[in-house]
Design an enzyme around this catalytic site. Structure first.
Site, PDB file in Angstrom:
ATOM      1  N   TYR A 119     -17.848   1.765 -17.235  1.00  0.00           N
ATOM      2  CA  TYR A 119     -16.668   2.034 -16.405  1.00  0.00           C
ATOM      3  C   TYR A 119     -15.361   2.087 -17.185  1.00  0.00           C
ATOM      4  CZ  TYR A 119     -20.023   0.916 -12.828  1.00  0.00           C
ATOM      5  OH  TYR A 119     -21.140   0.920 -12.037  1.00  0.00           O
ATOM      6  N   ASP A 149     -14.077   4.199 -19.489  1.00  0.00           N
ATOM      7  CA  ASP A 149     -13.360   5.472 -19.616  1.00  0.00           C
ATOM      8  C   ASP A 149     -12.589   5.775 -18.339  1.00  0.00           C
ATOM      9  OD1 ASP A 149     -14.845   6.213 -22.154  1.00  0.00           O
ATOM     10  OD2 ASP A 149     -16.499   6.046 -20.741  1.00  0.00           O
ATOM     11  N   TYR A 159     -22.296  -7.294 -20.848  1.00  0.00           N
ATOM     12  CA  TYR A 159     -23.495  -6.472 -21.024  1.00  0.00           C
ATOM     13  C   TYR A 159     -24.703  -7.403 -20.995  1.00  0.00           C
ATOM     14  CZ  TYR A 159     -19.772  -3.441 -22.683  1.00  0.00           C
ATOM     15  OH  TYR A 159     -18.606  -2.727 -22.765  1.00  0.00           O
ATOM     16  N   ARG A 171     -15.596  -7.722 -20.818  1.00  0.00           N
ATOM     17  CA  ARG A 171     -16.299  -6.893 -21.793  1.00  0.00           C
ATOM     18  C   ARG A 171     -15.488  -5.624 -22.078  1.00  0.00           C
ATOM     19  NH1 ARG A 171     -21.089  -4.276 -17.906  1.00  0.00           N
ATOM     20  NH2 ARG A 171     -19.994  -2.277 -17.607  1.00  0.00           N
ATOM     21  N   GLU A 214     -13.196  -2.732 -22.773  1.00  0.00           N
ATOM     22  CA  GLU A 214     -11.793  -2.526 -23.122  1.00  0.00           C
ATOM     23  C   GLU A 214     -10.851  -2.911 -21.977  1.00  0.00           C
ATOM     24  OE1 GLU A 214     -10.926   0.997 -25.288  1.00  0.00           O
ATOM     25  OE2 GLU A 214      -8.941   1.240 -24.425  1.00  0.00           O
ATOM     26  N   ASP A 215     -11.074  -2.319 -20.813  1.00  0.00           N
ATOM     27  CA  ASP A 215     -10.087  -2.522 -19.751  1.00  0.00           C
ATOM     28  C   ASP A 215     -10.131  -3.938 -19.169  1.00  0.00           C
ATOM     29  OD1 ASP A 215      -7.967  -1.335 -18.142  1.00  0.00           O
ATOM     30  OD2 ASP A 215      -9.331  -1.620 -16.467  1.00  0.00           O
TER      31      ASP A 215
HETATM   32  O1  TRH Z   1     -17.482  -0.853 -18.299  1.00  0.00           O
HETATM   33  P1  TRH Z   1     -17.125  -1.231 -19.675  1.00  0.00           P
HETATM   34  O2  TRH Z   1     -18.178  -1.836 -20.462  1.00  0.00           O
HETATM   35  O3  TRH Z   1     -16.580   0.029 -20.435  1.00  0.00           O
HETATM   36  C1  TRH Z   1     -16.877   0.281 -21.792  1.00  0.00           C
HETATM   37  C2  TRH Z   1     -15.657   0.096 -22.663  1.00  0.00           C
HETATM   38  O4  TRH Z   1     -14.507   0.675 -22.170  1.00  0.00           O
HETATM   39  C3  TRH Z   1     -15.912   0.636 -24.034  1.00  0.00           C
HETATM   40  O5  TRH Z   1     -14.728   0.601 -24.809  1.00  0.00           O
HETATM   41  C4  TRH Z   1     -16.409   2.053 -23.925  1.00  0.00           C
HETATM   42  O6  TRH Z   1     -16.627   2.567 -25.156  1.00  0.00           O
HETATM   43  C5  TRH Z   1     -17.669   2.057 -23.106  1.00  0.00           C
HETATM   44  O7  TRH Z   1     -17.412   1.562 -21.821  1.00  0.00           O
HETATM   45  C6  TRH Z   1     -18.264   3.443 -23.007  1.00  0.00           C
HETATM   46  O8  TRH Z   1     -15.902  -2.278 -19.667  1.00  0.00           O
HETATM   47  P2  TRH Z   1     -14.370  -2.120 -19.273  1.00  0.00           P
HETATM   48  O9  TRH Z   1     -13.648  -1.312 -20.273  1.00  0.00           O
HETATM   49  O10 TRH Z   1     -13.899  -3.470 -19.050  1.00  0.00           O
HETATM   50  O11 TRH Z   1     -14.355  -1.335 -17.898  1.00  0.00           O
HETATM   51  C7  TRH Z   1     -14.743  -1.915 -16.702  1.00  0.00           C
HETATM   52  C8  TRH Z   1     -13.851  -1.466 -15.567  1.00  0.00           C
HETATM   53  O12 TRH Z   1     -14.413  -1.865 -14.331  1.00  0.00           O
HETATM   54  C9  TRH Z   1     -12.453  -2.058 -15.628  1.00  0.00           C
HETATM   55  O13 TRH Z   1     -11.506  -1.094 -15.226  1.00  0.00           O
HETATM   56  C10 TRH Z   1     -12.506  -3.166 -14.576  1.00  0.00           C
HETATM   57  C11 TRH Z   1     -13.428  -2.549 -13.582  1.00  0.00           C
HETATM   58  N1  TRH Z   1     -14.115  -3.470 -12.653  1.00  0.00           N
HETATM   59  C12 TRH Z   1     -13.856  -3.366 -11.303  1.00  0.00           C
HETATM   60  O14 TRH Z   1     -13.033  -2.535 -10.885  1.00  0.00           O
HETATM   61  N2  TRH Z   1     -14.523  -4.178 -10.432  1.00  0.00           N
HETATM   62  C13 TRH Z   1     -15.419  -5.099 -10.844  1.00  0.00           C
HETATM   63  O15 TRH Z   1     -16.013  -5.819  -9.999  1.00  0.00           O
HETATM   64  C14 TRH Z   1     -15.648  -5.229 -12.237  1.00  0.00           C
HETATM   65  C15 TRH Z   1     -16.617  -6.254 -12.740  1.00  0.00           C
HETATM   66  C16 TRH Z   1     -14.987  -4.402 -13.128  1.00  0.00           C
END
Ligand code: TRH
Length: 380
Positions: free
Chosen positions: A14, A16, A192, A270, A272-273
């Site tokens: 999620y 990106d 993860y 986890r 980035e965001d």
């Molecule tokens: O989902 P991610 O593991 O995304 C990753 C990273 O961005 C990584 O850098 C990239 O290369 C890879 O994907 C392909 O983790 P991230 O970045 O934290 O994104 C999760 C998003 O989901 C963030 O915007 C928060 C959101 N989220 C919700 O909206 N509700 C939820 O209940 C949870 C747990 C997360």
């Protein structure tokens, strides 16, 4: 006001869409730009923005025009600022249209976040492209000379008001089916797949302080199920073992995820965001970095720790780094967790001061706007 096109290809997970959706909203709300967000997988978008429609070619959400990105790409006039997120490939017909335009757009590649030193040296560099176009690299980051971090203008005010309002927190947690027990520590868990989870859970079970672990639906649920010896845990499920209570939550909307982080005493995050949002929560965090080939993510992890830790007392800094390394190595959490037991008040103060330091720097949307204004005056 200018027109901005942001292109997001959902590679995995999620992050990106999480970053681009957040940026798009902020450019509309705070810079009054007109933003089109092109997304190739609306399923991921709908998880973050449950009001969205999964099948709509075009829809408006929070003032952002969200468009399905598919082939053949429609004939559209390119925007004045074009962002390709994380080096995704723009549609060739769109690039041709950019090159044809009288005034060429500002073309930016928004890169992944890293705390490594080389980032400041590469931020803002141009790369000549065919057709007389130029593409600039835009790097988020934690230090001067980078593009900063995504942070809405009112974020910390809202966060602090919420953290000061116990009944607002209780009501929010209740909406997720969670009642905070007196004296319990609240931990959120977004990670993860991670074999280190079992050791951490064993440690939490045996602790004198009770823990309530809040786990939104996601990849780590498999490890949780295995530890409980169950085949399926679903949102709404609760389990108890020793001094550990587990609540499985639904995957919540992006703004609610902030509230969840704000409620907790420690956030396991986890990618980035969520990693950045946990820093804005002003609470201690545990980062599961996105694993990359040949282990290059370890350099990123160490680079962040090197920036984050110097103000901590050396023994706490070492124990904190050991915990993060254990979590990312997939083993050794029991020992690493117990080595940190007396450090939480210090880590709590540090989380708040780290948040203040980062909030003193321009946020990423403001930095993008400034980059655009500089580019306009240079081009004039
Ligand atoms: O989902 P991610 O593991 O995304 C990753 C990273 O961005 C990584 O850098 C990239 O290369 C890879 O994907 C392909 O983790 P991230 O970045 O934290 O994104 C999760 C998003 O989901 C963030 O915007 C928060 C959101 N989220 C919700 O909206 N509700 C939820 O209940 C949870 C747990 C997360």
């Amino acid at each position: 006001m200018a027109r901005w096109d942001i292109f997001c290809s959902v590679v995995d997970n999620y992050g990106d869409i999480g970053v681009t959706w957040r940026l798009a909203r902020q450019l509309v709300a705070e810079q009054a730009h007109s933003v089109r967000l092109w997304v190739d997988e609306l399923d991921a978008f709908v998880r973050l923005c449950p009001d969205a429609s999964i099948g709509a070619e075009c829809q408006y959400q929070a003032g952002v025009e969200v468009r399905q990105w598919r082939e053949p790409f429609p004939v559209v006039e390119p925007a004045e600022v074009v962002i390709e997120a994380f080096a995704c490939q723009l549609p060739p017909s769109y690039i041709e249209a950019m090159a044809r335009d009288g005034t060429k757009p500002l073309w930016l590649n928004l890169e992944y976040l890293s705390a490594e030193e080389w980032v400041a040296g590469c931020h803002g560099l141009p790369s000549p492209q065919p057709g007389g176009l130029q593409k600039f690299f835009f790097f988020p980051g934690f230090v001067a000379g980078t593009g900063g971090l995504l942070r809405e203008a009112d974020l910390l005010t809202r966060r602090r008001a919420f953290q000061g309002d116990v009944s607002a927190q209780q009501a929010f947690l209740r909406s997720l089916g969670v009642t905070r027990q007196a004296g319990a520590r609240l931990i959120s868990l977004f990670a993860y797949e991670n074999p280190a989870l079992a050791g951490w859970l064993d440690a939490l079970v045996a602790e004198s302080q009770p823990t309530q672990l809040l786990v939104p639906q996601g990849k780590v649920l498999g490890d949780l199920q295995r530890w409980f010896g169950e085949t399926q845990l679903a949102p709404g499920d609760q389990r108890h073992r020793g001094n550990l209570q587990i609540h499985v939550l639904p995957f919540v909307a992006q703004d609610d995820y902030d509230r969840l982080l704000w409620c907790c005493d420690l956030n396991a995050v986890r990618g980035e965001d969520s990693f950045i949002r946990a820093q804005w929560a002003g609470r201690p965090l545990l980062w599961h970095i996105y694993p990359q080939e040949e282990g290059v993510h370890w350099d990123k992890l160490e680079a962040f720790l090197a920036l984050f830790s110097p103000e901590l007392p050396p023994e706490i800094s070492a124990a904190h780094a050991a915990l993060w390394r254990a979590w990312n190595a997939g083993r050794g959490m029991e020992q690493a967790w117990s080595d940190l037991q007396n450090a939480w008040p210090t880590l709590q103060r540090h989380a708040e001061s780290w948040c203040d330091i980062q909030a003193d720097r321009p946020d990423l949307a403001t930095a993008l706007e400034q980059f655009y204004l500089n580019w306009l005056s240079y081009a004039a």
